[in-house]
Write a protein that holds these residues in place. Structure first.
Motif, PDB file in Angstrom:
ATOM      1  N   VAL A  94      -2.208  17.863   9.018  1.00 49.56           N
ATOM      2  CA  VAL A  94      -1.434  16.917   8.225  1.00 49.56           C
ATOM      3  C   VAL A  94      -0.522  17.660   7.255  1.00 49.56           C
ATOM      4  O   VAL A  94      -0.871  18.715   6.739  1.00 49.56           O
ATOM      5  N   ALA A  95       0.639  17.094   7.045  1.00 47.96           N
ATOM      6  CA  ALA A  95       1.596  17.595   6.057  1.00 47.96           C
ATOM      7  C   ALA A  95       1.562  16.626   4.874  1.00 47.96           C
ATOM      8  O   ALA A  95       1.085  15.494   5.003  1.00 47.96           O
ATOM      9  N   PRO A  96       2.084  17.036   3.735  1.00 47.01           N
ATOM     10  CA  PRO A  96       2.064  16.124   2.582  1.00 47.01           C
ATOM     11  C   PRO A  96       3.030  14.956   2.759  1.00 47.01           C
ATOM     12  O   PRO A  96       4.155  15.132   3.198  1.00 47.01           O
ATOM     13  N   ASP A 156       1.103  12.606  16.240  1.00 43.66           N
ATOM     14  CA  ASP A 156       2.357  13.355  16.337  1.00 43.66           C
ATOM     15  C   ASP A 156       2.945  13.451  14.927  1.00 43.66           C
ATOM     16  O   ASP A 156       3.325  12.446  14.345  1.00 43.66           O
ATOM     17  N   ARG A 157       2.976  14.651  14.393  1.00 43.75           N
ATOM     18  CA  ARG A 157       3.467  14.944  13.042  1.00 43.75           C
ATOM     19  C   ARG A 157       2.762  14.100  11.966  1.00 43.75           C
ATOM     20  O   ARG A 157       3.392  13.324  11.252  1.00 43.75           O
ATOM     21  N   PRO A 158       1.449  14.272  11.838  1.00 48.57           N
ATOM     22  CA  PRO A 158       0.696  13.484  10.852  1.00 48.57           C
ATOM     23  C   PRO A 158       0.998  13.891   9.407  1.00 48.57           C
ATOM     24  O   PRO A 158       1.337  15.051   9.135  1.00 48.57           O
ATOM     25  N   VAL A 159       0.870  12.927   8.504  1.00 48.58           N
ATOM     26  CA  VAL A 159       1.047  13.180   7.064  1.00 48.58           C
ATOM     27  C   VAL A 159      -0.112  12.545   6.309  1.00 48.58           C
ATOM     28  O   VAL A 159      -0.755  11.610   6.807  1.00 48.58           O
ATOM     29  N   ALA A 160      -0.356  13.050   5.105  1.00 49.65           N
ATOM     30  CA  ALA A 160      -1.413  12.503   4.254  1.00 49.65           C
ATOM     31  C   ALA A 160      -0.915  12.366   2.824  1.00 49.65           C
ATOM     32  O   ALA A 160      -0.129  13.191   2.350  1.00 49.65           O
ATOM     33  N   THR A 161      -1.386  11.323   2.164  1.00 46.59           N
ATOM     34  CA  THR A 161      -1.090  11.172   0.737  1.00 46.59           C
ATOM     35  C   THR A 161      -2.019  12.080  -0.053  1.00 46.59           C
ATOM     36  O   THR A 161      -2.997  12.613   0.471  1.00 46.59           O
ATOM     37  N   ASN A 162      -1.738  12.196  -1.324  1.00 46.87           N
ATOM     38  CA  ASN A 162      -2.634  12.884  -2.246  1.00 46.87           C
ATOM     39  C   ASN A 162      -3.888  12.036  -2.447  1.00 46.87           C
ATOM     40  O   ASN A 162      -3.926  10.870  -2.076  1.00 46.87           O
ATOM     41  N   TRP A 163      -4.895  12.620  -3.103  1.00 48.42           N
ATOM     42  CA  TRP A 163      -6.069  11.858  -3.508  1.00 48.42           C
ATOM     43  C   TRP A 163      -5.670  10.958  -4.663  1.00 48.42           C
ATOM     44  O   TRP A 163      -4.976  11.393  -5.593  1.00 48.42           O
ATOM     45  N   HIS A 164      -6.097   9.709  -4.618  1.00 47.28           N
ATOM     46  CA  HIS A 164      -5.789   8.734  -5.669  1.00 47.28           C
ATOM     47  C   HIS A 164      -7.051   7.974  -6.058  1.00 47.28           C
ATOM     48  O   HIS A 164      -7.968   7.831  -5.252  1.00 47.28           O
ATOM     49  N   ALA A 165      -7.059   7.442  -7.280  1.00 54.27           N
ATOM     50  CA  ALA A 165      -8.185   6.630  -7.745  1.00 54.27           C
ATOM     51  C   ALA A 165      -8.098   5.197  -7.216  1.00 54.27           C
ATOM     52  O   ALA A 165      -9.098   4.501  -7.124  1.00 54.27           O
ATOM     53  N   ASP A 166      -6.903   4.765  -6.840  1.00 55.59           N
ATOM     54  CA  ASP A 166      -6.679   3.405  -6.360  1.00 55.59           C
ATOM     55  C   ASP A 166      -6.263   3.460  -4.887  1.00 55.59           C
ATOM     56  O   ASP A 166      -5.275   4.128  -4.539  1.00 55.59           O
ATOM     57  N   PRO A 167      -6.969   2.754  -3.999  1.00 55.77           N
ATOM     58  CA  PRO A 167      -6.599   2.812  -2.579  1.00 55.77           C
ATOM     59  C   PRO A 167      -5.184   2.301  -2.304  1.00 55.77           C
ATOM     60  O   PRO A 167      -4.557   2.716  -1.330  1.00 55.77           O
ATOM     61  N   ALA A 168      -4.654   1.435  -3.158  1.00 57.70           N
ATOM     62  CA  ALA A 168      -3.280   0.929  -2.972  1.00 57.70           C
ATOM     63  C   ALA A 168      -2.251   2.038  -3.130  1.00 57.70           C
ATOM     64  O   ALA A 168      -1.159   1.959  -2.579  1.00 57.70           O
ATOM     65  N   ASP A 169      -2.605   3.101  -3.862  1.00 54.27           N
ATOM     66  CA  ASP A 169      -1.684   4.232  -4.044  1.00 54.27           C
ATOM     67  C   ASP A 169      -1.767   5.218  -2.883  1.00 54.27           C
ATOM     68  O   ASP A 169      -0.982   6.168  -2.834  1.00 54.27           O
ATOM     69  N   ALA A 170      -2.716   5.023  -1.984  1.00 53.67           N
ATOM     70  CA  ALA A 170      -2.931   5.961  -0.871  1.00 53.67           C
ATOM     71  C   ALA A 170      -2.333   5.472   0.440  1.00 53.67           C
ATOM     72  O   ALA A 170      -2.733   5.908   1.509  1.00 53.67           O
ATOM     73  N   VAL A 171      -1.355   4.586   0.384  1.00 49.67           N
ATOM     74  CA  VAL A 171      -0.715   4.096   1.604  1.00 49.67           C
ATOM     75  C   VAL A 171       0.415   5.057   1.956  1.00 49.67           C
ATOM     76  O   VAL A 171       1.348   5.237   1.182  1.00 49.67           O
ATOM     77  N   PRO A 172       0.342   5.700   3.124  1.00 48.48           N
ATOM     78  CA  PRO A 172       1.392   6.654   3.511  1.00 48.48           C
ATOM     79  C   PRO A 172       2.581   5.943   4.153  1.00 48.48           C
ATOM     80  O   PRO A 172       2.653   5.798   5.372  1.00 48.48           O
ATOM     81  N   PHE A 173       3.493   5.489   3.328  1.00 44.57           N
ATOM     82  CA  PHE A 173       4.676   4.808   3.840  1.00 44.57           C
ATOM     83  C   PHE A 173       5.558   5.789   4.588  1.00 44.57           C
ATOM     84  O   PHE A 173       5.733   6.929   4.169  1.00 44.57           O
ATOM     85  N   SER A 174       6.101   5.354   5.708  1.00 42.84           N
ATOM     86  CA  SER A 174       7.024   6.200   6.488  1.00 42.84           C
ATOM     87  C   SER A 174       8.383   6.193   5.828  1.00 42.84           C
ATOM     88  O   SER A 174       8.822   5.188   5.272  1.00 42.84           O
ATOM     89  N   SER A 175       9.056   7.320   5.888  1.00 46.63           N
ATOM     90  CA  SER A 175      10.382   7.397   5.274  1.00 46.63           C
ATOM     91  C   SER A 175      11.464   6.951   6.208  1.00 46.63           C
ATOM     92  O   SER A 175      11.340   6.845   7.356  1.00 46.63           O
TER      93      SER A 175
END
Length: 175
Positions: A94-96, A156-175
């Motif tokens: 995974v990439a950031p 295919d080209r996976p990405v991951a969010t940072n660790w967050h305290a709120d699951p709503a902040d951990a949604v990896p939106f596509s650009s």
């Protein structure tokens, strides 16, 4: 006679200096003892945590990784993305998904940290199927755990969010 009077005051001065030295030593020892029992929270290692992976449909679909401290452990996760891959080749790592560091998340008891992993950021039919995710806290990759995915997924080209305290902040939106 004068030497007899000087001797007691010299002994008194020596005793005073010794008392100051003993007080300083006792204070330093007490401080060191207090520091060794300090409640300073340390960084989490992979072995300190239990993980759960769930499938979410928001933002085109992603995996939500939930991390909790094991019983009796209090530690923190830096606000950076987890070290994860779906296979052993570099193109499944995974990439950031985020370009800045998030707030640190302290874990203890029922408090959890969340990271979102989007396994496929491309808009085509390419990719490979995987059933497992290899996951570790960044910097502790030699102790990675392998987690079963809720379903086989194309990667295919996976990405991951940072660790967050709120699951709503951990949604990896596509650009």
């Amino acid at each position: 006679m004068r030497s007899r009077l000087a001797a007691p005051s010299a002994r008194l001065a020596l005793a005073a200096v010794a008392a100051v030295g003993l007080t300083a030593t006792a204070t330093a020892t007490a401080t060191a003892t207090a520091d060794s029992r300090s409640t300073t929270v340390r960084a989490c290692a992979t072995k300190d945590l239990s993980f759960k992976v769930s499938l979410k449909t928001q933002a085109g679909g992603y995996f939500l990784v939930t991390a909790k401290a094991k019983s009796g452990v209090t530690c923190y996760l830096e606000g950076v993305f987890p070290s994860a891959s779906f296979g052993s080749s570099a193109d499944t790592e995974v990439a950031p998904a985020e370009h800045a560091v998030s707030d640190r998340v302290t874990l203890s008891g029922s408090t959890a940290a969340y990271a979102g992993i989007n396994p496929k950021t491309t808009n085509d039919d390419h990719g490979r199927q995987f059933d497992f995710l290899h996951l570790a806290v960044a910097g502790d990759e030699s102790n990675a755990v392998t987690l079963a995915l809720p379903e086989a997924t194309t990667v295919d080209r996976p990405v991951a969010t940072n660790w967050h305290a709120d699951p709503a902040d951990a949604v990896p939106f596509s650009s």
